[in-house]
Design a protein around this motif. Structure first.
Motif, PDB file in Angstrom:
ATOM      1  N   GLY A 164      95.414  95.975 116.856  1.00  0.00           N
ATOM      2  CA  GLY A 164      96.367  94.980 117.363  1.00  0.00           C
ATOM      3  C   GLY A 164      97.391  94.519 116.355  1.00  0.00           C
ATOM      4  N   GLY A 165      97.678  95.347 115.345  1.00  0.00           N
ATOM      5  CA  GLY A 165      98.597  94.933 114.290  1.00  0.00           C
ATOM      6  C   GLY A 165     100.068  95.042 114.627  1.00  0.00           C
ATOM      7  N   LEU A 166     100.422  95.836 115.639  1.00  0.00           N
ATOM      8  CA  LEU A 166     101.844  96.081 115.894  1.00  0.00           C
ATOM      9  C   LEU A 166     102.624  94.825 116.269  1.00  0.00           C
ATOM     10  N   ALA A 167     102.153  94.116 117.254  1.00  0.00           N
ATOM     11  CA  ALA A 167     102.911  92.953 117.754  1.00  0.00           C
ATOM     12  C   ALA A 167     103.212  91.937 116.660  1.00  0.00           C
ATOM     13  N   PRO A 168     102.209  91.494 115.865  1.00  0.00           N
ATOM     14  CA  PRO A 168     102.546  90.524 114.819  1.00  0.00           C
ATOM     15  C   PRO A 168     103.442  91.096 113.729  1.00  0.00           C
ATOM     16  N   LEU A 169     103.283  92.388 113.415  1.00  0.00           N
ATOM     17  CA  LEU A 169     104.162  92.993 112.404  1.00  0.00           C
ATOM     18  C   LEU A 169     105.608  93.015 112.886  1.00  0.00           C
ATOM     19  N   VAL A 170     105.824  93.387 114.136  1.00  0.00           N
ATOM     20  CA  VAL A 170     107.184  93.389 114.684  1.00  0.00           C
ATOM     21  C   VAL A 170     107.734  91.965 114.717  1.00  0.00           C
ATOM     22  N   GLY A 171     106.888  91.028 115.080  1.00  0.00           N
ATOM     23  CA  GLY A 171     107.325  89.636 115.093  1.00  0.00           C
ATOM     24  C   GLY A 171     107.791  89.155 113.729  1.00  0.00           C
TER      25      GLY A 171
ATOM     26  N   GLU B  21      86.557  99.898 105.688  1.00  0.00           N
ATOM     27  CA  GLU B  21      85.132 100.037 106.016  1.00  0.00           C
ATOM     28  C   GLU B  21      84.415  98.692 106.005  1.00  0.00           C
ATOM     29  N   ARG B  22      84.860  97.780 105.151  1.00  0.00           N
ATOM     30  CA  ARG B  22      84.218  96.461 105.054  1.00  0.00           C
ATOM     31  C   ARG B  22      84.767  95.463 106.061  1.00  0.00           C
ATOM     32  N   GLY B  23      85.625  95.943 106.973  1.00  0.00           N
ATOM     33  CA  GLY B  23      86.121  95.071 108.040  1.00  0.00           C
ATOM     34  C   GLY B  23      87.360  94.283 107.699  1.00  0.00           C
ATOM     35  N   GLY B  24      88.149  94.762 106.741  1.00  0.00           N
ATOM     36  CA  GLY B  24      89.318  94.008 106.308  1.00  0.00           C
ATOM     37  C   GLY B  24      90.473  93.990 107.288  1.00  0.00           C
ATOM     38  N   LEU B  25      90.634  95.055 108.075  1.00  0.00           N
ATOM     39  CA  LEU B  25      91.825  95.152 108.924  1.00  0.00           C
ATOM     40  C   LEU B  25      91.974  94.012 109.925  1.00  0.00           C
ATOM     41  N   PRO B  26      90.983  93.722 110.765  1.00  0.00           N
ATOM     42  CA  PRO B  26      91.185  92.637 111.743  1.00  0.00           C
ATOM     43  C   PRO B  26      91.417  91.283 111.076  1.00  0.00           C
ATOM     44  N   LEU B  27      90.830  91.082 109.909  1.00  0.00           N
ATOM     45  CA  LEU B  27      91.016  89.809 109.201  1.00  0.00           C
ATOM     46  C   LEU B  27      92.435  89.693 108.648  1.00  0.00           C
ATOM     47  N   LEU B  28      92.953  90.786 108.111  1.00  0.00           N
ATOM     48  CA  LEU B  28      94.332  90.780 107.610  1.00  0.00           C
ATOM     49  C   LEU B  28      95.322  90.634 108.760  1.00  0.00           C
ATOM     50  N   ILE B  29      95.046  91.282 109.878  1.00  0.00           N
ATOM     51  CA  ILE B  29      95.928  91.183 111.043  1.00  0.00           C
ATOM     52  C   ILE B  29      95.915  89.755 111.594  1.00  0.00           C
ATOM     53  N   ARG B  30      94.760  89.117 111.561  1.00  0.00           N
ATOM     54  CA  ARG B  30      94.696  87.708 111.978  1.00  0.00           C
ATOM     55  C   ARG B  30      95.593  86.849 111.096  1.00  0.00           C
ATOM     56  N   MET B  31      95.620  87.143 109.794  1.00  0.00           N
ATOM     57  CA  MET B  31      96.465  86.375 108.873  1.00  0.00           C
ATOM     58  C   MET B  31      97.958  86.541 109.176  1.00  0.00           C
ATOM     59  N   LEU B  32      98.336  87.678 109.754  1.00  0.00           N
ATOM     60  CA  LEU B  32      99.745  87.882 110.112  1.00  0.00           C
ATOM     61  C   LEU B  32     100.216  86.809 111.092  1.00  0.00           C
ATOM     62  N   ARG B  33      99.279  86.285 111.898  1.00  0.00           N
ATOM     63  CA  ARG B  33      99.626  85.297 112.920  1.00  0.00           C
ATOM     64  C   ARG B  33      99.603  83.861 112.382  1.00  0.00           C
ATOM     65  N   SER B  34      99.276  83.726 111.108  1.00  0.00           N
ATOM     66  CA  SER B  34      99.276  82.397 110.503  1.00  0.00           C
ATOM     67  C   SER B  34     100.687  81.819 110.483  1.00  0.00           C
ATOM     68  N   SER B  35     100.782  80.510 110.533  1.00  0.00           N
ATOM     69  CA  SER B  35     102.097  79.865 110.416  1.00  0.00           C
ATOM     70  C   SER B  35     102.514  79.722 108.963  1.00  0.00           C
ATOM     71  N   ASP B  36     101.613  80.068 108.038  1.00  0.00           N
ATOM     72  CA  ASP B  36     101.881  79.936 106.607  1.00  0.00           C
ATOM     73  C   ASP B  36     102.537  81.223 106.087  1.00  0.00           C
ATOM     74  N   GLU B  37     103.735  81.116 105.507  1.00  0.00           N
ATOM     75  CA  GLU B  37     104.458  82.296 105.053  1.00  0.00           C
ATOM     76  C   GLU B  37     103.748  83.001 103.902  1.00  0.00           C
ATOM     77  N   GLY B  38     103.013  82.248 103.099  1.00  0.00           N
ATOM     78  CA  GLY B  38     102.257  82.869 102.019  1.00  0.00           C
ATOM     79  C   GLY B  38     101.184  83.793 102.565  1.00  0.00           C
ATOM     80  N   SER B  39     100.498  83.350 103.607  1.00  0.00           N
ATOM     81  CA  SER B  39      99.482  84.192 104.247  1.00  0.00           C
ATOM     82  C   SER B  39     100.118  85.421 104.881  1.00  0.00           C
ATOM     83  N   GLN B  40     101.257  85.221 105.532  1.00  0.00           N
ATOM     84  CA  GLN B  40     101.959  86.342 106.163  1.00  0.00           C
ATOM     85  C   GLN B  40     102.356  87.393 105.126  1.00  0.00           C
TER      86      GLN B  40
END
Length: 354
Positions: A103-110, A60-79
């Motif tokens: 849009g979480g599927l593609a980065p999760l599969v990656g 509800e506070r908008g966490g999902l798109p922000l967490l999904i953005r972190m999946l695309r980080s090059s930093d493994e800790g963020s991932q």
């Protein structure tokens, strides 16, 4: 899923912030341009997400798109922190759809390809949950998730193996996907995992194979890959959940053709199946009895079933309150009575009128 213990003091502090001041200020920190701040916030949210209330609030506070953005980080800790938090959030039915819509599927599969085993495991767990939804199955397939999921069956980590097998199990409820799964090479590693020392790995692998066995073509390939021997071994397991999956698959395979009936007996399946007629688990008992009914269509098996001491249990099941059990036991006894020596023994033990 238990929350992963946070690794830094920042996350510990933010957990307290979330508990005292609410989820919103912690979610806001996911917008930071600093990786360490993002990671601390994601780790805190992961820990806080153990409750259903917090799972809802994070979204509800908008966490999902922000967490999904972190999946695309090059930093493994963020991932790792982001995929772990999403794994936790994906337990809720509505979040299974929300994560995909955002849009979480593609980065999760990656991230299933990640060289970092924790990143791959958390991403695999999230996809396992997403695959529960019928609306997500085809989309997961379209993202080419099958090859990396199958590869993770050969992970050195039993938990990752369990999650990968469970994800494939969920996808295999869709028969078309099940066919593609077999074509992609899922059978051999799933069959290999039936001999794992980890019970949960064995159970999930057997469940995946059970779902795949609904199609005749898959059954044929399973037998070609040597599934019957490991399944017969699982009939001797003390774990009822494993027994239930193994008896169900052996039942399906034994109904397919005469060759499979012979293989089940050659691999030593008769004795454990007869023993399971006395199981306190009704599903195990039913699947075992129906399998013996299938096997008793073979003349040689009719003699062996009686020789192995099945009569008392089969005759007892004639009085079961379960109609399927009654019928399967009656047909098995009828088939076995086609042998004249068996007929005498069945009458002597009270299974047929003299």
């Amino acid at each position: 899923m238990a929350a992963r213990q946070s690794k830094n003091a920042s996350a510990e502090h933010l957990i307290k912030v979330g508990q005292d001041q609410g989820i919103a200020p912690v979610v806001d920190l996911l917008r930071s341009t600093e990786d360490t701040v993002q990671q601390g916030a994601a780790a805190a949210l992961w820990s806080l997400s153990v409750t259903t209330e917090n799972k809802i609030k994070i979204v509800e506070r908008g966490g999902l798109p922000l967490l999904i953005r972190m999946l695309r980080s090059s930093d493994e800790g963020s991932q790792e922190q982001a995929s772990g938090c999403l794994y936790s959030l994906s337990v809720l039915a509505e979040n299974k759809l929300n994560i995909v819509q955002e849009g979480g599927l593609a980065p999760l599969v990656g991230l299933l390809h990640s060289p970092n085993p924790e990143v791959a495991k958390q991403s695999c767990g999230c996809l396992r949950n997403l695959a529960v939804s019928p609306l997500n199955k085809e989309k997961i397939l379209q993202e080419n998730a099958l090859p990396p999921l199958i590869n993770l069956l050969e992970s050195d980590d039993p938990k990752t193996q369990e999650l990968a097998a469970s994800g494939l199990r969920n996808l295999a409820y869709n028969e078309a996907i099940g066919l593609k799964m077999v074509d992609a090479g899922a059978l051999i590693p799933l069959i290999d995992l039936l001999t794992s020392q980890d019970k949960k790995v064995v159970e999930q692998s057997a469940m995946a194979l059970r779902n795949l066995s609904t199609l005749q073509s898959n059954c044929e390939r399973m037998v070609e890959e040597g599934v019957i021997g490991p399944l017969v071994s699982l009939l001797r397991s003390r774990d009822e959940k494993i027994q239930e999956q193994a008896t169900a698959i052996v039942n399906t395979l034994s109904a397919a053709n005469a060759e499979n009936k012979a293989l089940v007996v050659e691999e030593g399946g008769l004795t454990p199946l007869i023993n399971l007629l006395r199981s306190s688990n009704k599903r195990v008992q039913e699947e075992s009895c129906i399998t013996l009914r299938n096997l008793s269509a073979n003349t040689d098996n009719q003699v062996k079933i009686v020789q192995r001491g099945a009569l008392p249990a089969l005759i007892g099941l004639l009085h079961s309150s379960n109609a399927k059990l009654q019928e399967a036991a009656a047909i098995t006894l009828r088939n076995c009575s086609m042998n004249s020596e068996n007929e005498v023994r069945i009458v002597q033990e009270g299974g047929l009128p003299p």
